[in-house]
Design a protein around this motif. Structure first.
Motif, PDB file in Angstrom:
ATOM      1  N   ILE A   1      13.298 -24.789  -3.441  1.00  0.00           N
ATOM      2  CA  ILE A   1      13.632 -25.137  -4.758  1.00  0.00           C
ATOM      3  C   ILE A   1      13.656 -23.613  -5.699  1.00  0.00           C
TER       4      ILE A   1
ATOM      5  N   ASP B   1      11.546 -26.457   2.461  1.00  0.00           N
ATOM      6  CA  ASP B   1      12.438 -26.946   1.493  1.00  0.00           C
ATOM      7  C   ASP B   1      12.476 -25.706   0.276  1.00  0.00           C
TER       8      ASP B   1
ATOM      9  N   ASP C   1      20.629 -25.400   0.761  1.00  0.00           N
ATOM     10  CA  ASP C   1      20.340 -27.142   0.351  1.00  0.00           C
ATOM     11  C   ASP C   1      19.015 -26.743  -0.744  1.00  0.00           C
TER      12      ASP C   1
ATOM     13  N   ARG D   1      22.301 -21.406 -12.872  1.00  0.00           N
ATOM     14  CA  ARG D   1      22.290 -21.970 -11.816  1.00  0.00           C
ATOM     15  C   ARG D   1      23.117 -21.015 -10.603  1.00  0.00           C
TER      16      ARG D   1
ATOM     17  N   THR E   1      17.207 -26.820  -4.476  1.00  0.00           N
ATOM     18  CA  THR E   1      17.134 -27.675  -5.734  1.00  0.00           C
ATOM     19  C   THR E   1      16.900 -26.732  -6.936  1.00  0.00           C
ATOM     20  N   TYR E   2      17.586 -26.885  -7.811  1.00  0.00           N
ATOM     21  CA  TYR E   2      17.383 -26.111  -9.086  1.00  0.00           C
ATOM     22  C   TYR E   2      16.384 -27.093  -9.980  1.00  0.00           C
TER      23      TYR E   2
ATOM     24  N   GLU F   1      22.886 -22.731  -3.736  1.00  0.00           N
ATOM     25  CA  GLU F   1      22.458 -24.215  -3.764  1.00  0.00           C
ATOM     26  C   GLU F   1      22.784 -24.860  -2.316  1.00  0.00           C
TER      27      GLU F   1
END
Ligand code: DGY
Length: 327
Positions: A175, A173, A190, A181, A192-193, A186
Motif C-alpha cells: 500500500i 501486500d 499490485d 498516484r 493500492t493507493y 500500482e
C-alpha cells in the motif's frame, strides 16, 4: 579561459577523472571534514562551478555571496541542503544524481526492516557485552514478515525497489501514499493507493522514501505514530527531519509502535547517548544508504556529467530547476 570548478569533498575517482579530461581547472578539497560555510564561500568566490553534497549548506546567505556561480552540481539525489528557489532566482542551474543509489538505498531499507523485526543490532550488542547466556526458548523473539503489509510513503524510484524486494521475498501486500498516484507502480506491484491516515492504520512496516519538503517535515510525529499499529515498524532511509525523533522514541517506549530502522536521523549526526540506540527494537545506521562502490561511483559520474554537459552544450542531464535553462 579555463573554467574553475570547486570540488567540495573527496568524491569517487570515476567522476573526477571525467572532469580532469575536460579543459577545467579543478580545486579539490582533500580534507576528510567538510568545509565550514565560511571556507566554502571564500573558495567558491573564485570559482565558476561547484560540485557539492549534502554536507554543504547552500542557503540564501551562501547564494547571495556566490551568485556568480554558473552551475551547482549536487552529489546526491536529495537536495534539501540547497535553497533551490534562491538558486533559481540567481539563474543558477542545480544538477543532482537521481537513481544512481536506488538499489543501494532499497537494500538498506530492506535490511533494516529485517534487522528490526529480529532485534539484530540489540542482540549483537548482548554478545559484545558478555550477555549471550543460554539458548532461550521464549526469549529474544521477533516476528516474521511473510504476508505482512508494507506501506510506502513516497512510491518513487527507491520506494518501488523496496516494495519489489518485499513482494518477492515475503509476498507482502503493498500500500502507498504519494502526492500524485503512481499508476505504473500500482500495476507492477499490485499496489493500492491510500490516504495518509489509512497508510498509518494499515501498515505493518511503513517505509519512508519521499523527499524532505515543507509538507513532509516532521509528518511522522506523535499524532502519526499514535495511529499506527502497536506491532508496526517505522523505517526511514530518506531524510531525518521527516520524522520527529523524540516522538518516535516515545512511541516505541510506550508501545505505540514496535520499533524502528533508521538510516537517517534528526538531527545528524545522532548523539551517542540517544535513547534509540539502547532500545531492543531500534536499529540505526549513520546515513549510508548510498554507500556501495557501485552507487557512489555512478553518483560521481552523474555529478561530473552535469557540469561537463553544461559547459559543452548548455544542458544539465539531471537538473532540479530546468526553468533556469529554458530562459
Ligand atoms: C542522497 O543521495 O540524497 C543520499 O542521502 C546520500 O547519498
Amino acid at each position: 579561459m579555463k573554467k574553475k570548478i570547486l570540488v567540495s569533498r573527496l568524491y569517487p575517482k570515476e567522476g573526477i577523472r571525467l572532469l580532469e579530461k575536460e579543459n577545467f581547472h579543478l580545486t579539490l578539497w582533500e580534507e576528510k571534514r567538510p568545509m565550514t560555510q565560511v571556507e566554502l564561500i571564500e573558495k567558491a568566490k573564485s570559482h565558476h562551478a561547484l560540485l557539492c553534497t549534502l554536507t554543504e549548506k547552500i542557503d540564501s546567505h551562501f547564494l547571495t555571496q556566490c551568485s556568480h556561480l554558473e552551475i551547482i552540481s549536487q552529489f546526491a539525489v536529495g537536495y534539501d541542503n540547497i535553497d533551490i528557489d534562491a538558486a533559481t532566482g540567481f539563474g543558477i542551474p542545480v544538477g543532482f544524481t537521481p537513481d544512481a543509489m536506488s538499489e543501494a538505498t532499497a537494500d538498506i531499507a530492506f535490511g533494516l526492516m529485517i534487522a528490526v523485526a529480529r532485534k539484530m543490532f540489540f542482540l549483537h550488542k548482548t554478545i559484545i557485552n558478555g550477555r549471550w547466556g543460554y539458548f532461550n526458548p521464549t526469549g529474544n523473539l521477533g516476528f516474521e514478515l511473510k504476508d505482512k503489509t508494507l506501506g510506502i510513503f513516497g512510491l518513487g524510484r527507491i520506494g518501488v525497489k523496496m516494495a519489489k524486494r518485499c513482494k518477492n521475498a515475503y509476498d507482502m501486500d503493498i500500500i502507498y501514499h504519494n502526492r500524485t498516484r503512481n499508476k505504473e507502480a500500482e500495476k507492477l506491484l499490485d499496489a493500492t493507493y491510500l490516504g495518509f491516515d489509512d497508510l498509518l492504520l494499515k501498515s505493518d512496516v511503513l517505509s519512508v522514501h519521499c523527499a524532505l519538503t515543507p509538507e513532509t517535515k516532521e509528518i511522522f510525529n506523535r499524532s502519526a505514530f499514535k495511529k499506527m499499529k502497536p506491532s508496526a515498524i517505522f523505517i526511514n532511509t530518506a531524510r531525518g527531519p521527516i520524522h520527529n525523533e523524540k516522538d518516535l522514541s516515545s512511541a516505541i517506549s510506550s508501545g505505540e509502535i514496535w520499533g524502528t530502522g533508521l538510516d537517517v536521523t534528526n538531527p545528524e549526526p545522532m548523539q551517542p547517548d540517544n535513547a534509540l540506540l539502547f532500545m531492543e527494537n531500534a536499529c540505526v545506521l549513520p546515513h549510508v544508504g548510498s554507500g556501495t562502490q557501485e552507487a557512489r561511483n555512478q553518483m560521481s559520474v552523474l555529478a561530473a556529467m552535469n557540469i561537463i554537459e553544461f559547459y559543452r552544450n548548455k544542458q544539465v542531464p539531471h537538473i532540479v530547476n530546468p526553468e533556469v535553462l529554458a530562459h
